[in-house]
Every structure is written in C-alpha cells, then in structure tokens.
Write an enzyme that holds these catalytic residues in place. Structure first.
Site, PDB file in Angstrom:
ATOM      1  N   GLU A  32       0.455  -0.951   0.148  1.00 14.62           N
ATOM      2  CA  GLU A  32       0.443   0.090  -0.283  1.00 14.62           C
ATOM      3  C   GLU A  32       1.227   1.126   0.453  1.00 14.62           C
ATOM      4  OE1 GLU A  32      -3.527   1.400   2.636  1.00 14.62           O
ATOM      5  OE2 GLU A  32      -2.359   0.590   3.746  1.00 14.62           O
ATOM      6  N   LYS A  52      -9.985   2.408  -2.940  1.00 16.76           N
ATOM      7  CA  LYS A  52     -10.541   1.847  -1.396  1.00 16.76           C
ATOM      8  C   LYS A  52     -11.658   1.720  -1.378  1.00 16.76           C
ATOM      9  CE  LYS A  52      -8.413   0.867   3.124  1.00 16.76           C
ATOM     10  NZ  LYS A  52      -7.648   1.144   4.074  1.00 16.76           N
ATOM     11  N   CYS A  93      -5.591  -2.711   2.413  1.00 13.61           N
ATOM     12  CA  CYS A  93      -4.959  -2.954   3.513  1.00 13.61           C
ATOM     13  C   CYS A  93      -6.317  -3.257   4.668  1.00 13.61           C
ATOM     14  CB  CYS A  93      -4.627  -1.529   4.263  1.00 13.61           C
ATOM     15  SG  CYS A  93      -4.090  -1.476   6.048  1.00 13.61           S
TER      16      CYS A  93
END
Length: 467
Positions: free
Chosen positions: A295, A350, A404
């Site tokens: 990330e 995301k 994540c």
C-alpha cells in the site's frame, strides 16, 4: 424482617430448637440456594462469585485467555502449535460463564486494550502522542461496556448467544473484534457455529462440575470435542468453502521496511522509487508473472506523474505489477491500487475506509473540527462506492483486490473469491501486534471462504495464506 433468636443459659433445649434455628437460617438467607434440578441450573447459574477481588481476577484471566492466540502467534510464529490456542480458547469460554458484571467489565476492558492498544500509535506522526492513553481508555470503556451487557443477566443461555453474536457488533464500523478468529490456529475451524458448539460443550461441562459429576464431566468434554473435531467439516454449515484450483501464476509478494516518518519526506522520495524499481527488476529476473508492492509503495499521487506511469507501463510488458499509491482528482484524494499489465494501467480506489484512520465516522462538522484540531487540517480520504469488491483479470485469472483494512472485511469474501491480493502499510503501528492480528483475521476469512490471499506489506512480513 430480620430477627435473631437469643436463648438464655437456662432455656431448655428441646428437639424443636435445632429445627427452629434451621428455619431461622432459611429466613436469613444462609441456606444453600442451589437450584434443585439441571434445568434450573441451566437457566440460572449460581456459581458466579460476588467477592470483588475474585470477580476481578476471573475477569482478567478470561481476557488473557481470549487474547492469548494473538500473542502466541506474535511471539512463537511457526512454533505456535494448535494445542496452545485450543486450550486457551476453552479456558476463556469456561471463565466467561463465571463472570460477574464487574468481572465482565474488567474482561472486556482488558480485551479492548490487549487487542487494540496499538490503534493510537499513529498519533506519533501528528505530534499528539500524549493522546495515546486516551485511546486505551476509549477502547476499555467500549469493550468493557459490551461485555458488561453480555453478562448483564446470569442466564448462561443468554450469555451463550450474546458471545456467539459478538462478532456482528462493530463500534464505529470497526470490525476487528471477531472472537471466533481465536480458533484460526486451533484444532477447530474458526466459525460462528463452531464457537456456538464450543460454548455449549463447555457450559454442560461446567454444570456437571457444579453437580460434582467430575468423571462424567471429563468423559463428556473429551468425547464432545473429539466428535466435533472429527466431523466439523460436515457440521459447519456456515463455513463450507467450495473447492478451489490453485493459481497457475508465479506471484512475488514483498515486505518493505520504510519508517512512516520517512515515507512522505520528499528527501527520500527518489530513494523509495528506486527501491521499488529494484524489486520489480528482481522479480522479473526470477521469472515471476506478477509482483505485488505494498500500500502506497509510491508515496505520491501516481496519476499526476505521467513519466512514472509510462515507465511502469513499459516494465509491465514482461511482468504484471500491482502497487499501492494515491490518486488525486479535483482536490479529492483516494487510497488506490494501480495495476500495470501488458502496457496498460488500471486503477482501483479503496471502497472501505479505516474508521478514524482514513475517515472520521462522525457528522461533518465534528469530523472537520477533529481533523483541524488534531490532524493538522488533513482531509478524509474519498471513498469509492462499494457496489462489488474490486477485481480484475491477471493472466486470465480473476483476482479480488483489497487495500489493507478491506482485506479484513467480510464484504470482500462473500462471493468466495478464489484469489485475493491484499496490500498494506503497517508502519503506522510498528512495532505492535497489529500485523499479527491482521494476519489472523485474514486467515479466518481465508478458511471460511476458501480464498487464497497474497499479501504484501510495509513494516511487516509478507505472506501467502491458503484455506
């Protein structure tokens, strides 16, 4: 009304005196209050200690057993045998049924700290490290209150269902308290139904001990769990992953180690970029089909750097590259994953943001005040609309892509993906048990949904998890 019988020294002692004294004790509450049959014991547990010190000790021990699986994995690693997590889980469940309300609050408070003490560590990078103890207090109060409600009634049936359903309680949308994940490295499959059966088995064992049926209790608990272990695949109706075909791609996961305070320092940007290209070249030389960088491996808004994009497109002619970076558009910033493949680029934003880490889950005026006061005026990340999890074809195979926190959300597993790529930056919380808990939660989902997970990370180990 309470009263006391007093006899003078010359009072004749008749046969009725002892009987009368016994009746007096009954009225004074000194008699044995144990229910008379198994059914009453099942619905009204009378084995809960009222002494505050003992109740507190049981609460603390229960929290330690419920948290042990994280620390066993963190400190023992590959030496963490399934027997350790299995015994700790059973001991924690046994003590759970013995918790008083005070003990339950202490248990929950310690769990809040033992599981999540690391959350406030990110404050170090905003000059507000002094607020870290406040985070501990907040988590202690939240989970202490939750467990207090779990044990508000003495009925073990109420407690059984409360703990079984506990993983559906997500304070502020934060879902990392999944108690059945403590079974991820045990002899039992980590599912809600398995947890439910374990609770029943321990409860009956506890009631047998109350009845002083010690030998029968031991036979029961051993037989019950041997049967459960032998037939768990067929009885776990909530955990039946479909058979998966292993990927034919050769995949390189990476573990970088760039401190958080240096990642966004412009003085180190060129060094970080050069390191990323070195990793890509090494993977290409070793004939990997796909290399996964963590990330925000490129700590910038990559879409604003056309020269970098063209360079990565050229490199992707021989190897697919997936990397994390930011994406900026119209003053909006996304935490994104970029895929370079056959000279083409795809971007995946995301979809589920970390509560209080990437987005303040409060009304706008409060969120703005918090960001301005504590986070140097930083803005929340933009959140892409979650219609379905990000996924794409890499080498004719479909991969789900999680950034994540998304890799520990059930939304990214409900369609039982065969393969999932996860990228993380755990430097915010290093050093701590956060990467270990993250891995155990991923393993929990991998086993429940039959998904193979390929994880690259900064400031923690990379890994591949198979169901």
């Amino acid at each position: 009304m309470k009263f006391t019988l007093k006899f003078s020294s010359d009072t004749p002692k008749t046969r009725g005196t002892k009987k009368h004294s016994a009746q007096t004790k009954v009225r004074k509450g000194e008699s044995n209050k144990n229910p008379k049959n198994f059914g009453e014991r099942l619905f009204l547990c009378d084995e809960i200690p009222q002494n505050k010190w003992i109740a507190s000790l049981i609460g603390a021990l229960c929290a330690l057993f419920f948290s042990a699986f994280i620390y066993l994995e963190h400190f023992l690693g590959d030496s963490n045998a399934p027997i350790f997590s299995t015994i700790c889980a059973l001991c924690g469940i046994f003590l759970y049924f013995k918790l008083s309300r005070l003990g339950a609050f202490i248990c929950g408070a310690l769990i809040g700290i033992l599981w999540f003490y690391w959350v406030g560590f990110s404050f170090r990078f905003f000059g507000i490290a002094y607020l870290i103890p406040l985070v501990w207090i907040v988590f202690a109060l939240i989970y202490g209150g939750i467990f207090y409600l779990f044990c508000f009634f003495k009925s073990p049936i109420y407690r059984l269902f409360a703990l079984t359903l506990s993983s559906w309680i997500h304070p502020f949308g934060f879902n990392w308290f999944i108690l059945e994940s403590m079974l991820s490295k045990s002899y039992f499959s980590p599912s809600k139904f398995t947890l439910f059966l374990l609770l029943i088995g321990v409860l009956i064992f506890s009631l047998m001990l109350t009845k002083k049926l010690y030998k029968a209790g031991v036979v029961w608990i051993l037989s019950f769990y041997l049967i459960l272990f032998g037939f768990q695949d067929s009885i776990n109706w909530d955990s039946k992953p479909k058979p998966q075909t292993p990927t034919q791609l050769k995949i390189q996961t990476l573990s970088l180690n760039i401190p958080q305070n240096l990642r966004w320092d412009s003085k180190h940007l060129q060094t970080i970029i050069a390191q990323n290209y070195d990793k890509i070249r090494q993977a290409k030389a070793q004939n990997y089909d796909l290399v996964i960088l963590p990330e925000t491996a490129f700590p910038l808004a990559l879409n604003l750097y056309p020269s970098l994009i063209e360079s990565l497109k050229e490199a992707s002619a021989d190897i697919a590259i997936l990397t994390g970076s930011l994406y900026q558009e119209n003053h909006k910033i996304f935490n994104s994953a970029y895929l370079f493949q056959n000279g083409e680029m795809q971007v995946f934003h995301k979809q589920i943001l970390v509560p209080f880490g990437e987005q303040i889950p409060l009304p706008h005026f409060l969120a703005s005040w918090i960001n301005k006061t504590f986070f140097e005026g930083a803005e929340d990340f933009e959140q892409a609309k979650l219609q379905s999890p990000n996924s794409t074809l890499i080498g004719n195979e479909r991969f789900q892509i999680a950034i994540c926190y998304e890799a520990t959300r059930e939304e990214f597993y409900q369609n039982s993906p065969q393969n999932l790529i996860a990228i993380s930056n755990n430097a915010w919380f290093s050093p701590s048990i956060e990467p270990t808990l993250q891995k155990l939660l991923m393993l929990y989902f991998a086993k429940n949904y039959g998904t193979t997970i390929f994880h690259s990370s900064n400031a923690s180990l990379d890994f591949t998890l198979k169901p």
